[in-house]
Design a protein around this motif. Structure first.
Motif, PDB file in Angstrom:
ATOM      1  N   VAL A  48      -1.100 -24.480  -7.272  1.00  0.00           N
ATOM      2  CA  VAL A  48      -2.374 -23.785  -7.454  1.00  0.00           C
ATOM      3  C   VAL A  48      -2.472 -22.604  -6.493  1.00  0.00           C
ATOM      4  CG1 VAL A  48      -4.885 -24.039  -7.517  1.00  0.00           C
ATOM      5  CG2 VAL A  48      -3.422 -25.999  -8.075  1.00  0.00           C
ATOM      6  N   TYR A  49      -2.919 -21.467  -7.015  1.00  0.00           N
ATOM      7  CA  TYR A  49      -3.239 -20.318  -6.160  1.00  0.00           C
ATOM      8  C   TYR A  49      -4.607 -19.777  -6.562  1.00  0.00           C
ATOM      9  CZ  TYR A  49      -1.856 -17.233 -10.065  1.00  0.00           C
ATOM     10  OH  TYR A  49      -1.768 -16.604 -11.279  1.00  0.00           O
ATOM     11  N   ASP A  50      -5.157 -18.946  -5.725  1.00  0.00           N
ATOM     12  CA  ASP A  50      -6.474 -18.349  -5.924  1.00  0.00           C
ATOM     13  C   ASP A  50      -6.261 -16.904  -6.394  1.00  0.00           C
ATOM     14  OD1 ASP A  50      -8.926 -17.050  -5.600  1.00  0.00           O
ATOM     15  OD2 ASP A  50      -9.369 -17.966  -3.666  1.00  0.00           O
ATOM     16  N   VAL A  51      -6.742 -16.561  -7.582  1.00  0.00           N
ATOM     17  CA  VAL A  51      -6.510 -15.220  -8.128  1.00  0.00           C
ATOM     18  C   VAL A  51      -7.191 -14.137  -7.299  1.00  0.00           C
ATOM     19  CG1 VAL A  51      -6.203 -16.081 -10.485  1.00  0.00           C
ATOM     20  CG2 VAL A  51      -8.482 -15.313  -9.739  1.00  0.00           C
ATOM     21  N   THR A  52      -8.077 -14.508  -6.365  1.00  0.00           N
ATOM     22  CA  THR A  52      -8.757 -13.523  -5.517  1.00  0.00           C
ATOM     23  C   THR A  52      -8.127 -13.395  -4.127  1.00  0.00           C
ATOM     24  OG1 THR A  52     -10.389 -15.022  -4.494  1.00  0.00           O
ATOM     25  CG2 THR A  52     -10.905 -14.162  -6.688  1.00  0.00           C
ATOM     26  N   ARG A  53      -7.067 -14.169  -3.866  1.00  0.00           N
ATOM     27  CA  ARG A  53      -6.406 -14.132  -2.548  1.00  0.00           C
ATOM     28  C   ARG A  53      -4.894 -14.034  -2.739  1.00  0.00           C
ATOM     29  NH1 ARG A  53      -8.029 -19.610  -0.344  1.00  0.00           N
ATOM     30  NH2 ARG A  53      -6.695 -19.044   1.411  1.00  0.00           N
ATOM     31  N   ARG A  54      -4.354 -12.845  -2.495  1.00  0.00           N
ATOM     32  CA  ARG A  54      -2.930 -12.611  -2.771  1.00  0.00           C
ATOM     33  C   ARG A  54      -2.023 -13.486  -1.918  1.00  0.00           C
ATOM     34  NH1 ARG A  54       0.323  -9.852  -5.598  1.00  0.00           N
ATOM     35  NH2 ARG A  54      -1.420  -8.794  -6.619  1.00  0.00           N
ATOM     36  N   GLN A  55      -2.403 -13.777  -0.689  1.00  0.00           N
ATOM     37  CA  GLN A  55      -1.530 -14.571   0.172  1.00  0.00           C
ATOM     38  C   GLN A  55      -1.272 -15.950  -0.418  1.00  0.00           C
ATOM     39  OE1 GLN A  55      -0.018 -13.285   3.001  1.00  0.00           O
ATOM     40  NE2 GLN A  55       1.222 -15.134   2.747  1.00  0.00           N
ATOM     41  N   LYS A  70     -10.003 -19.965 -10.055  1.00  0.00           N
ATOM     42  CA  LYS A  70     -11.147 -19.079  -9.790  1.00  0.00           C
ATOM     43  C   LYS A  70     -11.194 -17.916 -10.770  1.00  0.00           C
ATOM     44  CE  LYS A  70     -11.289 -20.497  -4.968  1.00  0.00           C
ATOM     45  NZ  LYS A  70     -11.567 -20.155  -3.580  1.00  0.00           N
ATOM     46  N   LEU A  71     -10.866 -18.214 -12.018  1.00  0.00           N
ATOM     47  CA  LEU A  71     -10.936 -17.213 -13.079  1.00  0.00           C
ATOM     48  C   LEU A  71     -12.358 -16.686 -13.263  1.00  0.00           C
ATOM     49  CD1 LEU A  71      -9.237 -15.818 -15.287  1.00  0.00           C
ATOM     50  CD2 LEU A  71      -9.698 -17.778 -16.768  1.00  0.00           C
ATOM     51  N   ASP A  72     -13.351 -17.466 -12.832  1.00  0.00           N
ATOM     52  CA  ASP A  72     -14.746 -17.028 -12.944  1.00  0.00           C
ATOM     53  C   ASP A  72     -15.065 -15.846 -12.031  1.00  0.00           C
ATOM     54  OD1 ASP A  72     -16.152 -18.576 -10.292  1.00  0.00           O
ATOM     55  OD2 ASP A  72     -14.369 -19.513 -11.147  1.00  0.00           O
ATOM     56  N   LEU A  73     -14.193 -15.592 -11.030  1.00  0.00           N
ATOM     57  CA  LEU A  73     -14.403 -14.462 -10.101  1.00  0.00           C
ATOM     58  C   LEU A  73     -13.553 -13.263 -10.527  1.00  0.00           C
ATOM     59  CD1 LEU A  73     -14.382 -16.407  -6.703  1.00  0.00           C
ATOM     60  CD2 LEU A  73     -16.357 -15.701  -8.078  1.00  0.00           C
ATOM     61  N   GLU A  74     -13.633 -12.917 -11.805  1.00  0.00           N
ATOM     62  CA  GLU A  74     -12.794 -11.865 -12.373  1.00  0.00           C
ATOM     63  C   GLU A  74     -12.968 -10.534 -11.647  1.00  0.00           C
ATOM     64  OE1 GLU A  74      -9.973 -10.084 -14.560  1.00  0.00           O
ATOM     65  OE2 GLU A  74     -10.482 -12.212 -14.721  1.00  0.00           O
ATOM     66  N   SER A  75     -14.176 -10.238 -11.223  1.00  0.00           N
ATOM     67  CA  SER A  75     -14.425  -8.950 -10.552  1.00  0.00           C
ATOM     68  C   SER A  75     -13.751  -8.871  -9.184  1.00  0.00           C
ATOM     69  CB  SER A  75     -15.937  -8.721 -10.385  1.00  0.00           C
ATOM     70  OG  SER A  75     -16.511  -9.728  -9.561  1.00  0.00           O
ATOM     71  N   GLU A  76     -13.367 -10.027  -8.621  1.00  0.00           N
ATOM     72  CA  GLU A  76     -12.714 -10.051  -7.311  1.00  0.00           C
ATOM     73  C   GLU A  76     -11.207 -10.294  -7.415  1.00  0.00           C
ATOM     74  OE1 GLU A  76     -14.776 -12.675  -4.564  1.00  0.00           O
ATOM     75  OE2 GLU A  76     -16.619 -12.475  -5.762  1.00  0.00           O
ATOM     76  N   ARG A  77     -10.681 -10.329  -8.625  1.00  0.00           N
ATOM     77  CA  ARG A  77      -9.274 -10.630  -8.853  1.00  0.00           C
ATOM     78  C   ARG A  77      -8.356  -9.612  -8.154  1.00  0.00           C
ATOM     79  NH1 ARG A  77      -5.803 -12.679 -13.031  1.00  0.00           N
ATOM     80  NH2 ARG A  77      -7.526 -13.230 -14.423  1.00  0.00           N
ATOM     81  N   VAL A  78      -7.299 -10.127  -7.503  1.00  0.00           N
ATOM     82  CA  VAL A  78      -6.273  -9.266  -6.907  1.00  0.00           C
ATOM     83  C   VAL A  78      -4.880  -9.612  -7.432  1.00  0.00           C
ATOM     84  CG1 VAL A  78      -7.595  -8.803  -4.801  1.00  0.00           C
ATOM     85  CG2 VAL A  78      -6.013 -10.760  -4.877  1.00  0.00           C
ATOM     86  N   VAL A  79      -4.731 -10.780  -8.064  1.00  0.00           N
ATOM     87  CA  VAL A  79      -3.454 -11.187  -8.663  1.00  0.00           C
ATOM     88  C   VAL A  79      -3.618 -11.121 -10.179  1.00  0.00           C
ATOM     89  CG1 VAL A  79      -1.694 -12.987  -8.866  1.00  0.00           C
ATOM     90  CG2 VAL A  79      -2.986 -12.742  -6.729  1.00  0.00           C
ATOM     91  N   LEU A 110      -1.140 -21.404 -16.606  1.00  0.00           N
ATOM     92  CA  LEU A 110      -2.493 -21.169 -17.097  1.00  0.00           C
ATOM     93  C   LEU A 110      -3.345 -20.605 -15.965  1.00  0.00           C
ATOM     94  CD1 LEU A 110      -3.464 -24.340 -19.199  1.00  0.00           C
ATOM     95  CD2 LEU A 110      -3.315 -21.995 -20.055  1.00  0.00           C
ATOM     96  N   GLU A 111      -4.321 -19.796 -16.338  1.00  0.00           N
ATOM     97  CA  GLU A 111      -5.380 -19.444 -15.396  1.00  0.00           C
ATOM     98  C   GLU A 111      -6.586 -20.318 -15.724  1.00  0.00           C
ATOM     99  OE1 GLU A 111      -4.538 -14.861 -14.081  1.00  0.00           O
ATOM    100  OE2 GLU A 111      -5.869 -15.179 -15.802  1.00  0.00           O
ATOM    101  N   ALA A 112      -7.334 -20.705 -14.706  1.00  0.00           N
ATOM    102  CA  ALA A 112      -8.413 -21.673 -14.909  1.00  0.00           C
ATOM    103  C   ALA A 112      -9.567 -21.400 -13.951  1.00  0.00           C
ATOM    104  CB  ALA A 112      -7.890 -23.097 -14.689  1.00  0.00           C
ATOM    105  N   SER A 113     -10.644 -22.105 -14.187  1.00  0.00           N
ATOM    106  CA  SER A 113     -11.791 -22.070 -13.272  1.00  0.00           C
ATOM    107  C   SER A 113     -12.367 -23.470 -13.153  1.00  0.00           C
ATOM    108  CB  SER A 113     -12.875 -21.120 -13.791  1.00  0.00           C
ATOM    109  OG  SER A 113     -14.083 -21.301 -13.064  1.00  0.00           O
ATOM    110  N   ALA A 114     -12.285 -24.024 -11.953  1.00  0.00           N
ATOM    111  CA  ALA A 114     -12.905 -25.329 -11.719  1.00  0.00           C
ATOM    112  C   ALA A 114     -14.426 -25.214 -11.837  1.00  0.00           C
ATOM    113  CB  ALA A 114     -12.523 -25.850 -10.338  1.00  0.00           C
ATOM    114  N   LYS A 115     -14.971 -24.058 -11.485  1.00  0.00           N
ATOM    115  CA  LYS A 115     -16.422 -23.888 -11.507  1.00  0.00           C
ATOM    116  C   LYS A 115     -16.967 -23.896 -12.936  1.00  0.00           C
ATOM    117  CE  LYS A 115     -20.150 -21.078  -9.584  1.00  0.00           C
ATOM    118  NZ  LYS A 115     -20.482 -19.945  -8.687  1.00  0.00           N
TER     119      LYS A 115
END
Length: 205
Positions: A85-92, A122-131, A148-153
């Motif tokens: 799992v990675y966070d689409v809003t955090r490249r690291q 965190k697909l729900d944070l599309e405006s903050e996406r960096v990946v 897959l991309e997903a959103s737990a929220k």
């Protein structure tokens, strides 16, 4: 409850990417905005149906912090599926998939045919996406992962993620046979059960 297959699924990735939130959404269809980091390993169960087969999932939620790595390494043993799992809003968190987590899997996984599922959370944070999605697709292709991309929220694609992973395990002869054999072992009187030291906290989403 009777079941036909018993599978061990491991969740790995950096702290805060939402591993626990994905599991909670999948197992109880709930979401908490604020949650505490997992300490060591947490453990959940989920029963699913695949066609006429009943599958019992043991879902292992590992801590992402480096100080817990030696504690969680043993939990790779016997896993038929691993969710990265990675966070689409955090490249690291995406960079660390190859720098840290794939190396951990290579070092500790005991199943040569283990199925890997890459999830961009965190697909729900599309405006903050960096990946980008393309980066995720390309990474999955290079490393032989489902993706897959997903959103737990919002619950987007959460069930689909685990459905596809379970289906792929069932379609892999060596793993499918193993899950049936494991069921027989666990149902045998006197067979030692794994008893993880767990914590009921969850990684922040």
């Amino acid at each position: 409850m009777e079941f036909d297959h018993l599978m061990k699924i491991l969740m790995v990735g950096d702290s805060g990417v939402g591993k626990s939130s994905l599991l909670i959404r999948f197992t109880s269809d709930t979401f908490a905005d604020m949650s505490s980091p997992t300490i060591g390993v947490d453990f959940k169960l989920k029963m699913v149906n695949k066609g006429e087969k009943r599958v019992k999932l043991t879902l292992w939620d590992t801590a992402g912090q480096e100080r817990f790595r030696t504690l969680t390494s043993s939990y790779y043993r016997g896993a038929q599926g691993i969710v990265l799992v990675y966070d689409v809003t955090r490249r690291q968190t995406f960079t660390n998939l190859s720098d840290v987590w794939l190396k951990e899997i290579e070092r500790y996984s005991t199943k040569e045919d283990c199925i890997k599922m890459l999830v961009g959370n965190k697909l729900d944070l599309e405006s903050e996406r960096v990946v980008t999605k393309k980066e995720g697709v390309d990474f999955a292709r290079r490393h032989g992962c489902l993706f897959l991309e997903a959103s737990a929220k919002s619950s987007t694609n959460v069930k689909l993620c685990f459905d596809e992973l379970v289906q792929k395990i069932l379609e892999t002869p060596s793993l499918s046979a193993d899950t049936s054999a494991l069921r027989q072992n666990l149902l045998r009187p006197g067979h030692p059960q794994e008893s993880p030291a767990t914590n009921r906290g969850s990684c922040s989403c």
